[in-house]
Design a protein around this motif. Sequence first.
Motif, short mmCIF file in Angstrom:
data_model
loop_
_atom_site.label_atom_id
_atom_site.label_comp_id
_atom_site.label_asym_id
_atom_site.label_seq_id
_atom_site.Cartn_x
_atom_site.Cartn_y
_atom_site.Cartn_z
N MET A 40 0.83 -1.41 0.08
CA MET A 40 -0.11 -0.11 0.18
C MET A 40 0.76 1.40 0.01
N GLY A 41 0.24 2.43 -0.38
CA GLY A 41 0.96 3.52 -0.38
C GLY A 41 0.97 3.96 -1.83
N SER A 42 2.10 5.16 -1.78
CA SER A 42 2.13 5.54 -3.53
C SER A 42 3.29 5.02 -4.12
N TRP A 43 2.82 4.81 -5.54
CA TRP A 43 3.76 4.44 -6.46
C TRP A 43 3.78 5.47 -7.47
N TYR A 44 4.92 5.88 -7.77
CA TYR A 44 5.24 6.77 -9.30
C TYR A 44 5.20 5.82 -10.46
N VAL A 45 4.23 6.16 -11.55
CA VAL A 45 4.58 5.54 -12.78
C VAL A 45 5.65 6.00 -13.54
N ILE A 46 6.64 4.99 -13.48
CA ILE A 46 7.81 5.33 -14.46
C ILE A 46 7.63 5.40 -15.73
N GLU A 128 10.16 -1.30 -6.50
CA GLU A 128 9.88 -1.40 -7.92
C GLU A 128 8.98 -2.49 -7.94
N THR A 129 8.08 -2.22 -8.86
CA THR A 129 7.11 -3.30 -9.41
C THR A 129 6.88 -3.14 -11.02
N ILE A 130 6.20 -4.22 -11.23
CA ILE A 130 5.80 -4.45 -12.67
C ILE A 130 4.32 -5.03 -12.50
N ILE A 131 3.35 -4.10 -13.08
CA ILE A 131 1.94 -4.57 -13.01
C ILE A 131 1.78 -4.93 -14.46
N ALA A 132 1.14 -6.05 -14.65
CA ALA A 132 0.87 -6.64 -16.15
C ALA A 132 -0.52 -7.20 -16.20
N ARG A 136 -1.70 -8.69 -22.22
CA ARG A 136 -0.42 -7.83 -22.78
C ARG A 136 -0.85 -6.70 -23.63
N ASP A 137 -2.02 -5.92 -23.14
CA ASP A 137 -2.37 -4.88 -23.80
C ASP A 137 -1.78 -3.56 -22.92
N TYR A 138 -1.87 -3.51 -21.74
CA TYR A 138 -1.23 -2.51 -20.87
C TYR A 138 -0.05 -3.14 -19.80
N VAL A 139 0.79 -2.42 -19.40
CA VAL A 139 1.65 -2.62 -18.40
C VAL A 139 2.22 -1.68 -17.66
N TRP A 140 2.54 -1.58 -16.63
CA TRP A 140 3.02 -0.35 -15.59
C TRP A 140 4.46 -0.87 -14.94
N ILE A 141 5.35 -0.01 -15.09
CA ILE A 141 6.75 0.18 -14.36
C ILE A 141 6.62 1.14 -13.28
N MET A 142 6.56 0.78 -11.96
CA MET A 142 6.40 1.75 -10.91
C MET A 142 7.29 1.47 -10.00
N ALA A 143 7.65 2.73 -9.36
CA ALA A 143 8.32 2.56 -8.20
C ALA A 143 8.12 3.69 -6.95
N ARG A 144 8.99 3.52 -6.06
CA ARG A 144 8.63 4.51 -4.86
C ARG A 144 8.98 5.93 -5.13
N THR A 145 9.95 6.06 -5.92
CA THR A 145 10.46 7.31 -5.92
C THR A 145 10.24 7.75 -7.65
N PRO A 146 10.23 9.00 -7.76
CA PRO A 146 9.72 9.59 -9.27
C PRO A 146 10.77 9.19 -10.46
N THR A 147 12.01 8.79 -9.92
CA THR A 147 12.92 8.38 -11.11
C THR A 147 13.72 7.10 -10.49
N ILE A 148 14.33 6.39 -11.29
CA ILE A 148 15.11 5.18 -11.06
C ILE A 148 16.20 5.29 -11.70
N PRO A 149 17.33 4.67 -11.21
CA PRO A 149 18.61 4.33 -11.91
C PRO A 149 18.56 3.93 -13.52
N SER A 150 19.19 4.11 -14.55
CA SER A 150 18.89 3.89 -15.93
C SER A 150 19.02 2.23 -16.04
N ALA A 151 19.81 1.72 -15.13
CA ALA A 151 20.36 0.24 -15.14
C ALA A 151 19.12 -0.42 -14.62
#
Length: 182
Positions: A40-46, A128-132, A136-151
């Motif tokens: 629970m809580g906030s996840w930034y959509v990366i 970090e999470t992936i919601i699928a 396979r029409d939508y997917v979300w990469i999300m993180a607890r921070t607004p940015t993540i390292p490129s790697a």
Amino acid sequence: MQLTKSLLLACGLAMVATAATASDMAPIKPVAHVDLPRFMGSWYVIASIPSFVEKKAYNAIETYTLQPDGRIGTSFRYRNSSFDNPVKTIHSTGFVTPNTNNAVWGVQLIWPIKAQYLVAYLDDNYSETIIARDKRDYVWIMARTPTIPSADYDTLVARVKQLGYTVEDIRKVPQAWPETGK
């Protein structure tokens, strides 16, 4: 005229082949377990393969709140097309699918339709999470921070590709914090 008919036929066959490929793929395997209070809580959509609402989202955040009855209140907050536009919010309700260890939900924006929400990846730190979706029409990469390292981003996109998605359709969501707009 013949070239146009041939082109239309080729496009139509390509669309049918793409649809058949997605439906022929095995269901996506969710994570083994999700600790709901921790999730629970906030996840930034990366980044995402966005729904029609999200196609021009800026500063997108998905927030989850566990309700006393076990449902999950969801709030999608974003600005449309620009960091300067007003904040918009969409509320929906998540329902955990029984016997999935909290890793598969149905999310309802409009009754009675529940869209599949599958936690396909979740790191050990719940950062970090992936919601699928099996479609396979939508997917979300999300993180607890607004940015993540490129790697990390590259690794998550590679995971999305392994799930059977076309990663060329992924859109990075512009994030600029702290917000100073309207």
